[in-house]
Design an enzyme around this catalytic site. Structure first.
Site, PDB file in Angstrom:
ATOM      1  N   GLU A 195       1.008  -1.235   0.326  1.00  0.00           N
ATOM      2  CA  GLU A 195      -0.063  -0.251   0.167  1.00  0.00           C
ATOM      3  C   GLU A 195       0.911   1.227   0.146  1.00  0.00           C
ATOM      4  O   GLU A 195       0.786   2.162  -1.074  1.00  0.00           O
ATOM      5  CB  GLU A 195      -0.933   0.201   1.152  1.00  0.00           C
ATOM      6  CG  GLU A 195      -2.214  -0.878   0.893  1.00  0.00           C
ATOM      7  CD  GLU A 195      -2.996  -0.569   2.052  1.00  0.00           C
ATOM      8  OE1 GLU A 195      -3.293   0.679   2.304  1.00  0.00           O
ATOM      9  OE2 GLU A 195      -4.127  -1.616   2.606  1.00  0.00           O
ATOM     10  N   SER A 262       5.021 -20.176  -0.990  1.00  0.00           N
ATOM     11  CA  SER A 262       4.750 -21.677  -1.203  1.00  0.00           C
ATOM     12  C   SER A 262       4.349 -21.970  -2.624  1.00  0.00           C
ATOM     13  O   SER A 262       3.621 -21.408  -3.311  1.00  0.00           O
ATOM     14  CB  SER A 262       3.734 -21.991   0.212  1.00  0.00           C
ATOM     15  OG  SER A 262       4.748 -21.783   1.102  1.00  0.00           O
ATOM     16  N   ASP A 334      -5.716  -9.608   0.936  1.00  0.00           N
ATOM     17  CA  ASP A 334      -5.537  -8.296   1.241  1.00  0.00           C
ATOM     18  C   ASP A 334      -6.364  -8.720   2.345  1.00  0.00           C
ATOM     19  O   ASP A 334      -7.260  -7.851   2.487  1.00  0.00           O
ATOM     20  CB  ASP A 334      -6.147  -7.773   0.202  1.00  0.00           C
ATOM     21  CG  ASP A 334      -5.884  -6.006   0.807  1.00  0.00           C
ATOM     22  OD1 ASP A 334      -5.040  -5.720   1.874  1.00  0.00           O
ATOM     23  OD2 ASP A 334      -6.688  -5.162   0.514  1.00  0.00           O
TER      24      ASP A 334
END
Length: 820
Positions: A195, A262, A334
């Site tokens: 952000e 991952s 988010d």
């Protein structure tokens, strides 16, 4: 002269004797803390005897009559092997590192106190179900029994680090384990950094198309244009001075690019040669010595469970039981929003809300500092979350005067039931049972892939915040906290988390790539962790009709870079095999040699090849040249190459080719010019560091895996014993991911990757395999400190078996805990 010689001989002999004596004393004291794995220990609060059978890789297999006793023994085993690591994780979460390390860690402690993770973890103990509280207490008791044993028997303070950094170790509490979950969430979260970066970029790149170039959207529809940051929060300077970043090895705060990643994928019986389900998982975290992961097996009343644990957590986070396997990949959700809070100009103790000014919630917090006077800081909270200092991720650069920044984050919940959910998962018998069991998981958000013997599925776990559709920045940039539409409206239901069960194609997985394309505010995220590895994974999965355990291992260890294959033809389009051969020793001749090597390269990031180093240096120099004139100081924040940006520029998507023209020069530079100049830059840099002989370069010399001890790794001499350095394959965008440092004099060091790998075959579960990047012990004098490191580097594994007889065969010891 003879007398002088005799005295010099005596002095030299005395010094050698003192050095040998000192080394012997240090070795003796340090070796006292090596655990005895073949012992019988009288332990309080046990219901019945418990066995800890350590197989030949030092993986503990724990057998007891009750689950409480098994978790008790896991706590004991964790404390035997990783006591220092556990205490450091706890101190980090508590904001108490400075009590041990002094002033260098004060800034970390201040931030951790402001986030107040430990208080939130303490409050969360009461919302766990009754069974979870019992198991947490049993685990904590096991840890404390080991502490009592260390104190009573003078076992070298439990870990060699305790001699260098002497500090009392408090008894373990259930809240400590919950705090470590929140600390893991902190290390896996990158949206705050994203952000701030987007806000800063929008101030210097006001053109929406150009902002979409440098911070590209993952391909797919559903994203609409955003307003400029200056239109949301006026009064911010475009080139505000950046605050210094905290780079202490113990800091849990890392750039967003270093947030968790991952790989995880699965195959249904219809796509498996053996007729059983397959699952592969390799979570990516920053490398340390020892690795964050610790392998363990627990024989519970519901059956055996084996896999990767994190010392301090009584959980198998990734692994399998006899009937269910599960793996994790960072979801990219988010789950963080930065709010700009307006301070009351007439009363600095108040901030603006939709209903007028309101007093900050405040509390004093004392930070004790080794050899220094304690300091007191004031913690401030708003309705949105804790107020953070401007130095944190350069928040000051996007915060106008008279304002402060606060953070809303799901992991700050004081009613966090993640532990209860994860413990329930360990008892689940089927995919659908597992999806139901994990519903209470709050943070960190993960894509969990589950397989039983018949079915495969992927479910995003973790709480999704509910945002208003009128949110000014859609959570992508900091927004005013006093506007009601910007504030969170609670949480979305678990059913809204993306879910994929029994896909028709028989294969599913995630490489941190975009999983859904939903409109805001049900979008999950605008920022995803991968756009590249998924392309290679798709190719490997679709190239075979059926898969095996070995084909999954092959994919896990794949080092072919889709990025290199797709970008090199673009950036070198006007450079390949052009012009006459240049004389030896000239820059042009060196460039021709480099291009010839790259032209015949398959894109494999092999440690023994020169091409990966030439390619990586070229791309790094190219991006730096393209963005420097437009971004100025902000160019330094782009530490890693963004492939979608390079592709947009060289394909001139929506006019993105304009980035190649240097604004300050009179001439009009083309992208071919930039590519040529960048290649020359890269070859000069390579020559200065590794020499001019391109054919003799080795990627592995630059791409060294840095398994460094976070504290002793910087101590002279000791660092040669505690740090593990290895030449490695892979790169930023390969399935065998080895994320480079991106900054400093050694930007290609491998600092972040798969410290755990596991592949599970449910046609023959005991043929499943796993490995970690270092070893089970955290004690550098133990042979198990680094005995798995070379297996990991070579792409080898150890068995993952629930067979008790196999565990006992060639075991390194059996510890028996007996009740009084």
């Amino acid at each position: 002269m003879a007398l002088l010689f005799r005295w010099l001989f005596r002095i030299a002999g005395g010094m050698i004797f003192l050095i040998v004596l000192g080394v012997t004393l240090v070795w003796y004291l340090a070796s006292r803390s090596l655990p005895d794995y073949d012992a019988t220990i009288i332990a309080p609060y046990l219901n019945a005897p418990v066995e800890i059978v350590r197989d030949n890789a030092n993986v503990p297999h724990i057998f007891g009559e009750t689950d409480e006793d098994v978790f008790y023994a896991l706590g004991f085993a964790h404390a035997q092997d990783r006591l220092w690591q556990m205490t450091m994780l706890r101190r980090t979460a508590q904001g108490r590192l400075s009590e041990v390390f002094g002033t260098p860690t004060v800034s970390i402690d201040k931030l951790m106190r402001r986030l107040d993770l430990y208080s939130r973890a303490t409050a969360s103990v009461e919302v766990q179900d009754e069974r979870t509280r019992r198991l947490l207490s049993a685990y904590a008791t096991g840890v404390n029994v080991r502490l009592d044993q260390v104190n009573a028997s003078a076992l070298g303070r439990g870990a060699p680090e305790m001699f260098v950094f002497n500090a009392p170790v408090a008894p373990w509490r259930p809240a400590d384990s919950l705090a470590i979950i929140k600390l893991m969430a902190l290390q896996l979260s990158g949206h705050l950094d994203a952000e701030v970066q987007r806000a800063r970029m929008s101030l210097v790149v006001p053109d929406a198309d150009r902002l979409s170039d440098i911070l590209p959207e993952v391909p797919g529809s559903g994203v609409v244009a955003l307003p400029e940051y200056a239109g949301i929060v006026p009064g911010v300077l475009p080139f505000a001075e950046a605050a210094p970043a905290n780079r202490h090895p113990l800091s849990p705060f890392r750039p967003g690019v270093m947030a968790g990643a991952s790989n995880v994928w699965a195959a249904a019986p219809s796509r498996s040669a053996s007729g059983g389900t397959l699952l592969a998982n390799d979570p990516h975290l920053g490398f340390t010595a020892p690795a964050i992961w610790y392998l363990a097996r627990m024989e519970l009343q519901s059956g055996g469970v084996i896999g990767g644990t994190i010392p301090g957590l009584p959980l198998v986070l990734t692994g399998r039981s006899a009937s269910l396997g599960w793996g994790l990949a960072s979801a990219g959700m988010d789950d963080q929003d930065v709010f700009i809070e307006k301070v009351n100009p007439d009363n600095p103790e108040e901030y603006r809300t939709p209903d007028g000014f309101k007093a900050f919630q405040t509390r004093g917090s004392i930070i004790n500092i080794k050899d220094e006077t304690p300091i007191t800081i004031t913690l401030r909270w708003t309705d949105n979350g804790p107020v953070l200092p401007g130095t944190h991720y350069n928040l000051a650069a996007v915060t106008p005067p008279g304002h402060v920044a606060s953070l809303a984050w799901t992991a700050l919940s004081p009613r966090d039931t993640s532990m209860t959910a994860a413990l329930k998962l360990m008892e689940a018998k089927s995919v659908r049972d597992g999806i139901a069991a994990i519903e209470g998981f709050v943070a960190p958000a993960q894509n969990m892939v589950l397989v039983d013997r018949e079915e495969i599925a992927m479910k995003m776990i973790g709480v999704m915040p509910r945002r208003d559709a009128r949110h000014q920045s859609q959570g992508r940039m900091p927004s005013p906290g006093w506007i009601a539409a910007n504030r969170w409206q609670g949480r979305l239901p678990y059913a809204s988390n993306p879910e994929f069960i029994a896909p028709n194609g028989g294969i599913l997985g995630n490489t941190n790539n975009k999983t859904v394309d939903r409109p805001f505010p049900n979008h999950v995220s605008f920022t995803w962790g991968d756009t590249q590895r998924v392309q290679r994974w798709r190719r490997l999965m679709q190239s075979r009709q059926v898969h095996t355990r070995d084909s999954f291992i092959e994919a896990q260890l794949d080092t072919v870079s889709f990025t290199a294959r797709s970008l090199l033809p673009l950036i070198g389009a006007e450079l390949w095999f052009t012009g006459e051969a240049a004389p030896d020793g000239t820059p042009l001749r060196q460039r021709q040699r480099a291009l010839t090597l790259l032209a015949g390269w398959s894109g494999e990031m092999n440690e023994h090849l020169p091409e990966p180093l030439i390619y990586a240096a070229w791309l790094r120099s190219l991006q730096a040249r393209i963005v420097q004139d437009e971004l100025g100081p902000l160019a330094a924040t782009l530490t890693h190459v963004e492939p979608l940006f390079i592709e947009r520029v060289f394909r001139d998507v929506d006019g993105a080719g304009v980035w190649c023209d240097v604004i300050q020069s009179a001439a009009t530079e083309t992208c071919a010019d930039m590519a040529r100049l960048a290649l020359d830059d890269a070859l000069i840099s390579i020559s200065e560091t590794w020499g001019p002989a391109l054919e003799s370069l080795r990627w592995g010399d630059a791409h060294q895996a840095t398994h460094d001890h976070p504290v002793l790794g910087e101590v002279p001499l000791l660092r040669f014993f505690v740090n593990i350095r290895q030449s490695t394959n892979g790169g930023d965008n390969t399935l065998q991911r080895g994320l480079t440092r991106g900054t400093g004099p050694e930007p290609f060091q491998n600092v972040h990757g798969a410290a755990y790998r596991g592949v599970y075959d449910f046609a023959d579960p005991d043929s499943s395999v796993f490995v970690t990047s270092t070893g089970q012990s955290g004690h550098f004098l133990s042979r198990h400190y680094d005995d798995l490191a070379q297996l990991w580097r070579r792409g080898e594994y150890i068995p993952m078996s629930l067979d008790q007889d196999l565990a006992r065969a060639a075991s390194v010891g059996v510890t028996v805990l007996r009740p009084r």
